[in-house]
Motif scaffolding. Sequence first.
Motif: not given
Length: 595
Positions: A481-488
Motif C-alpha cells: 500500500a506504501l508502494g513497495f513490492d518485497l519478495l522473500r
Amino acid sequence: MTIRILPSQLIDQIAAGEVVERPASVVKELVENSLDAGARSIEVAIEAGGSMLIRVADNGHGIPADEIALALSRHATSKIGTLDDLEALTSMGFRGEALPSISSVSRMTLTSRTAAAEHAWRITGDGGDIGAPKPAAHAAGTTIEVRDLFFNTPARRKFQRSEKTETGHVDSILKSLALARFDVEFRLLNNGRAVWHAPIATARVEQEARLAELCGEEFLANARYFEREIEGLRLAGWLAAPAFSRSQADMQFTFVNSRFVRDKLLRHAVRLGYQDVLFGSRQPAFVLYLDIDPRRVDVNAHPAKLEIRFRDSRLVHDFVFRTVETVLAGTIASAEQPAAPVQGATLAERGATLRTPTFPSAPTLQAPLELRGSQVREYVPLFERLHSNVGLHSSVADDPTVPPLGYALAQLSGVYVLAENRSGLIIIDMHAAHERVMYERLKNALGADKLKSQALLVPVTLDVTEREADLAEEAVAELHALGFDLLRRGPRQISVLALPLLLDAGEVEPLVRDLLSDLATNQGAGRIESVVNELLATMACHAAVRANRRLTIEEMNALLREMERTERSEACNHGRPTWTQVTMADLDRLFLRGQ
C-alpha cells in the motif's frame, strides 16, 4: 482502638491535608472564592513565600452580617443546594471546606461588607477556634488574611520548600487564574513589592498584552491564535510554533469553562496534534480554552478540582486533537492572514481555520533531482548592482506581490538557501524543508490511494536478519500500500521488486533497511497502522535533497513556493525548524546602524 467520632478540629485538619498542600493552595482557594463572589479586582499579597502572610482582597459582593459566621463552618456554601446544582456546576468552589480547613492550620482574619451594609464585619479563626463576629471598617468586598500557615502542624510546615520556591508556586497558580479570567483585574505583591499587574482585558489586543506579561513576549511572538466551534464544543486560544517547544511541560495551560485544570485527556490530545512537528521528548507550549455544557463535565473528581472527567471523553479528545492538528497544518502563506473561526463544522471536517493561499503557482517537486523554476526575479550580480546603472526592481519591502518566503538570492555551503522577503532575510535549511514537503506529499498520496509503484529493471537483493525477513513477509500487504513490492527469497534474504514512484531508485538499499528497522522497533506488522507516519517520514528523508547538492536560482524558488503551500512546513517531521527570519531591524542592530 475503639471506634469513635473524630473531634471536629481534627476533621478540619485532615480536610486541610487534602485541600491545603502549600501556600499556593491557599491562594487558589481564596482567589476562586473571590471570583465566585463576582469580584472584578483581586489583589494578592504574600510575605515569606506565604508562610507568614497571605492576604487576598477583592471588590466582590461581600458576605452578609448574618452569614459571616457560617463562612468558617464546615460544608457551608452558597454555591450549590441540590444534586442538580452539582451536576451543572459553574462556580469555582462548592465543597464548603476551604475556609474552615485553612482556618484550622493558620491564624485567619476575614473582613467583609456588602454594598448595602452600613459597615463591615470581621471574624477570626485561630487554629480552628472561631471567634465572634465584630463590626469593622472596610470597603464593599472581602479581605482574608492568613498568617502563620501550618503553625500548629509542624510536620506539614517542615515539608515546605524555600521562600523562593513557594513564591514561585504562588506566582504560577495566580497566573493560571489570571489567564482564565480576562474580565478580572489581578495584582500580586511579594514582601510589599509589586510583582505584576494584569488590568482587565476585554479586546483581543489587551488579552494578548496580558498573555505577554504572564507567559512572556517570546511565547506571544511564536504563538498563533485560533477558535473553532462544533457540536456544542468551543475551543480557542494560542498554540506556539513547534520551534518554541520546551524541555518541560511548564507552559501548558488548559481551561475548561474558565477553570484551570491539569487534565491528562486534553494534554494528550494536544500532544497528538503536535506529533508530526515535535521532536522526541520536547514539549509544546499552549494556552487553550474549552467551553462545554457543564452537564457534560464532572469537576467533582479531585479535592483540589484540578482534575475533571468528561462524559463524552472520546468526542472531546478527537475534537481537540483534530483542531490542534488543523491549526498547526496552516501554510506559511495563509498564516500571514488572520484566522477565521469555523462555525457549524462536523468532527469529520479537519479544515479550514486558515484561508487558502493566494501566492503564484509553482511547479510540483516531483523528486529531489527534478526541481524546476517558477516566477523568478531578474538576477543581477552584486558587482553590477554596485558599479553600473542597471535598472532594478523596486524594493522588495515595498512590493505587495512578494510571496511570504520571498525570492531566492543564493545558496550557502550547499546547505542553506538565502532569500529576500518584505521583512528582510530568510534562511532555509533546504534538506529539512524539502523533507517536510515530501513527507506531506507522501501522506496526501497515501490518503488518496495514489502512491504508485515503479518496477525496478533489476531487482535489488538484500541480505537481512531472519527477524527482518519475517517482518517483510508479514507486512507485505501494508508495504504494498506504501508502494513497495518485497519478495522473500530465503531465510535471510529479500528482493526489492518495486518502490514508490516519488522515490529515487538509487536509495533502495538504505531506504528498505531503515523501513525494516522501523518495523522491528515497533513490534512488527501487527502495528503497521500505528507506524505508517514513521515509515513515510523515513521515505521522505531519503527522498529529500541532500546537503552539498547545488541548486539553481530557479530550483531554490521552486522549493520556496512549495514550502508556502505545504502544511506544517515551519518544521521538518523531526521537529527541527525549516527556516528562520532575520529582519532588517536585526541586521541594523548587527551593523550598529542608527547608533
